[in-house]
Design a protein around this motif. Structure first.
Motif, PDB file in Angstrom:
ATOM      1  N   CYS A 149      53.645  36.837  38.080  1.00  0.00           N
ATOM      2  CA  CYS A 149      53.508  37.524  39.372  1.00  0.00           C
ATOM      3  C   CYS A 149      52.817  38.878  39.190  1.00  0.00           C
ATOM      4  O   CYS A 149      51.940  39.258  39.979  1.00  0.00           O
ATOM      5  CB  CYS A 149      54.914  37.686  39.971  1.00  0.00           C
ATOM      6  N   ALA A 150      53.197  39.600  38.128  1.00  0.00           N
ATOM      7  CA  ALA A 150      52.585  40.920  37.868  1.00  0.00           C
ATOM      8  C   ALA A 150      51.095  40.761  37.590  1.00  0.00           C
ATOM      9  O   ALA A 150      50.274  41.549  38.075  1.00  0.00           O
ATOM     10  CB  ALA A 150      53.273  41.605  36.692  1.00  0.00           C
ATOM     11  N   VAL A 151      50.732  39.736  36.836  1.00  0.00           N
ATOM     12  CA  VAL A 151      49.306  39.543  36.527  1.00  0.00           C
ATOM     13  C   VAL A 151      48.551  39.151  37.804  1.00  0.00           C
ATOM     14  O   VAL A 151      47.420  39.590  38.035  1.00  0.00           O
ATOM     15  CB  VAL A 151      49.117  38.506  35.390  1.00  0.00           C
ATOM     16  N   GLN A 152      49.202  38.364  38.664  1.00  0.00           N
ATOM     17  CA  GLN A 152      48.554  38.030  39.955  1.00  0.00           C
ATOM     18  C   GLN A 152      48.317  39.302  40.766  1.00  0.00           C
ATOM     19  O   GLN A 152      47.242  39.497  41.343  1.00  0.00           O
ATOM     20  CB  GLN A 152      49.439  37.074  40.758  1.00  0.00           C
ATOM     21  N   ALA A 153      49.329  40.173  40.795  1.00  0.00           N
ATOM     22  CA  ALA A 153      49.188  41.427  41.556  1.00  0.00           C
ATOM     23  C   ALA A 153      48.063  42.270  40.970  1.00  0.00           C
ATOM     24  O   ALA A 153      47.235  42.832  41.703  1.00  0.00           O
ATOM     25  CB  ALA A 153      50.511  42.199  41.534  1.00  0.00           C
ATOM     26  N   ALA A 154      48.010  42.331  39.633  1.00  0.00           N
ATOM     27  CA  ALA A 154      46.954  43.122  38.981  1.00  0.00           C
ATOM     28  C   ALA A 154      45.584  42.531  39.292  1.00  0.00           C
ATOM     29  O   ALA A 154      44.635  43.260  39.605  1.00  0.00           O
ATOM     30  CB  ALA A 154      47.199  43.157  37.470  1.00  0.00           C
ATOM     31  N   ALA A 155      45.495  41.191  39.227  1.00  0.00           N
ATOM     32  CA  ALA A 155      44.202  40.534  39.475  1.00  0.00           C
ATOM     33  C   ALA A 155      43.733  40.805  40.903  1.00  0.00           C
ATOM     34  O   ALA A 155      42.536  40.989  41.150  1.00  0.00           O
ATOM     35  CB  ALA A 155      44.318  39.034  39.217  1.00  0.00           C
ATOM     36  N   SER A 156      44.680  40.868  41.841  1.00  0.00           N
ATOM     37  CA  SER A 156      44.293  41.104  43.238  1.00  0.00           C
ATOM     38  C   SER A 156      43.691  42.500  43.420  1.00  0.00           C
ATOM     39  O   SER A 156      43.014  42.771  44.405  1.00  0.00           O
ATOM     40  CB  SER A 156      45.498  40.925  44.173  1.00  0.00           C
ATOM     41  N   LEU A 157      43.941  43.399  42.449  1.00  0.00           N
ATOM     42  CA  LEU A 157      43.393  44.763  42.536  1.00  0.00           C
ATOM     43  C   LEU A 157      42.180  44.948  41.619  1.00  0.00           C
ATOM     44  O   LEU A 157      41.717  46.059  41.410  1.00  0.00           O
ATOM     45  CB  LEU A 157      44.490  45.779  42.170  1.00  0.00           C
ATOM     46  N   GLY A 158      41.726  43.854  41.028  1.00  0.00           N
ATOM     47  CA  GLY A 158      40.482  43.952  40.257  1.00  0.00           C
ATOM     48  C   GLY A 158      40.631  43.849  38.756  1.00  0.00           C
ATOM     49  O   GLY A 158      39.646  44.002  38.031  1.00  0.00           O
TER      50      GLY A 158
END
Ligand code: SAM
Ligand code: SF4
Length: 317
Positions: free
Chosen positions: A49-58
């Motif tokens: 989930c954290a990596v998904q959140a990070a990916a959504s910010l670039g």
């Protein structure tokens, strides 16, 4: 997403465990680390989930680190799931290599494209000394396994320690002639508790240039290492100089610790908690951490300690 100083944050280093099967003297206390309660550490779901959140910010590049990431039981699953996240273009891993004979192929198949392996010495006695509990044979078997598994890139990291391995700079550099790998020399950082090594053990990266006058400048790859090459070598020699020439102006990274704290800067004690949050909560913390990223990490020298408040194994070096 850009921080307040115009730096695009595209790189997340995620520690999946604080535990390790070695006890390197510059990184960990002899007794290892106190095992924290399971419920205080990120779960696999939370990591994804954290990596998904990070990916959504670039964020597009993920490095899995530790502690020793390969001692984590579900490491192949974590890497495989992260490699599938839209926006994540590369999943890399940093390891001491001891478990690569079992895990190199499964990790490659799961989508890990690059491996950085730590190797500070080619002398069996010195390896046993620096790692306290490891053997050189096992590390070299790990390197062979990584070479066989077909990773896109393999880099070896050697921490420069005066009086310990400065006499081995030429021998370590020779590995780039024998194998298609890069070898990077990293300056010893004065972490929270750098164990047995004080300021006298610090030697600047430029010592490598003095020992290897035949080095030629190589094409830079946009990373933090200054790259050189031995004539006829298959790979580069990199100098990573966090102490003598900090690279804060180009820093594009965030760190996530195994207990779920985002660190905007390796050498600052500022932390943003993501443990226990849902996707939206995590995303907000990533945004806050990016905006809270300091311009530089303040004074760091052989005699002034890092303000990180944690040892390297607890941050994810
Ligand atoms: N266990 C894995 C390994 O050793 O590659 C990953 C974690 S380790 C903390 C990541 C990197 O940090 C290693 O290359 C290690 O040599 C480096 N490191 C640890 N303590 C350090 C220190 N005080 N100064 C410079 N590098 C350090
Ligand atoms: Fe373990 Fe890596 Fe630290 Fe060595 S440097 S003790 S292998 S985490």
């Amino acid at each position: 997403m850009k921080d307040l100083y115009g730096r695009s944050i595209t790189y997340l280093r995620m520690s999946v465990t604080e535990l390790c099967n070695l006890r390197c003297r510059y990184c960990m206390p002899e007794e290892g680390v106190e095992k924290k309660e399971h419920e205080n550490m990120l779960t696999e779901e939370e990591m994804v989930c954290a990596v998904q959140a990070a990916a959504s910010l670039g964020v597009s590049k993920l490095r899995i680190t530790g502690g020793e990431p390969l001692v984590k039981k579900n490491i192949v699953s974590i890497c495989g799931r992260c490699a599938q996240i839209p926006g994540i273009r590369e999943v890399c891993i940093t390891t001491n290599g001891l478990l690569l004979p079992q895990l190199a192929k499964p990790l490659r198949e799961a989508g890990v494209s690059r491996v950085n392996m730590s190797l500070d010495t080619l002398d069996a006695g010195k390896f046993a000394y620096i790692s306290r509990v490891g053997t050189l044979d096992r590390a070299l078997a790990g390197l062979e396994a990584a070479l066989d598994a077909g990773f896109e890139k393999i880099k070896l990291n050697a921490v420069l320690i005066g009086g310990f391995n400065d006499d081995e700079i030429p021998a370590l550099a020779e590995l780039t002639r024998r194998y298609p790998i890069d070898l990077r020399f990293i300056e010893l950082m004065p972490m929270y508790d750098s164990g047995d090594f004080g300021p006298e053990a610090y030697i600047p990266g430029t010592a490598v240039l003095e020992k290897l006058p035949e080095l030629e400048k190589a094409e830079q790859d946009g990373g933090v290492a200054r790259l050189y090459r031995l004539p006829g070598a298959q790979g580069n020699i990199g100098l990573i100089s966090p102490v003598s020439a900090h690279f804060c102006a180009e820093c594009n990274r965030l760190r996530l610790t195994a207990d779920g704290k985002l660190k905007p800067c390796l050498h600052s004690s500022d932390e943003y908690t993501v443990k226990g949050l849902d996707y939206e909560g995590m995303r907000a913390q990533f945004e806050a951490a990016i905006l809270g990223k300091p311009r530089w990490h303040g004074e760091l020298s052989a005699t002034s300690r890092s303000q990180a408040g944690r040892n390297m194994n607890q941050i994810g070096g």
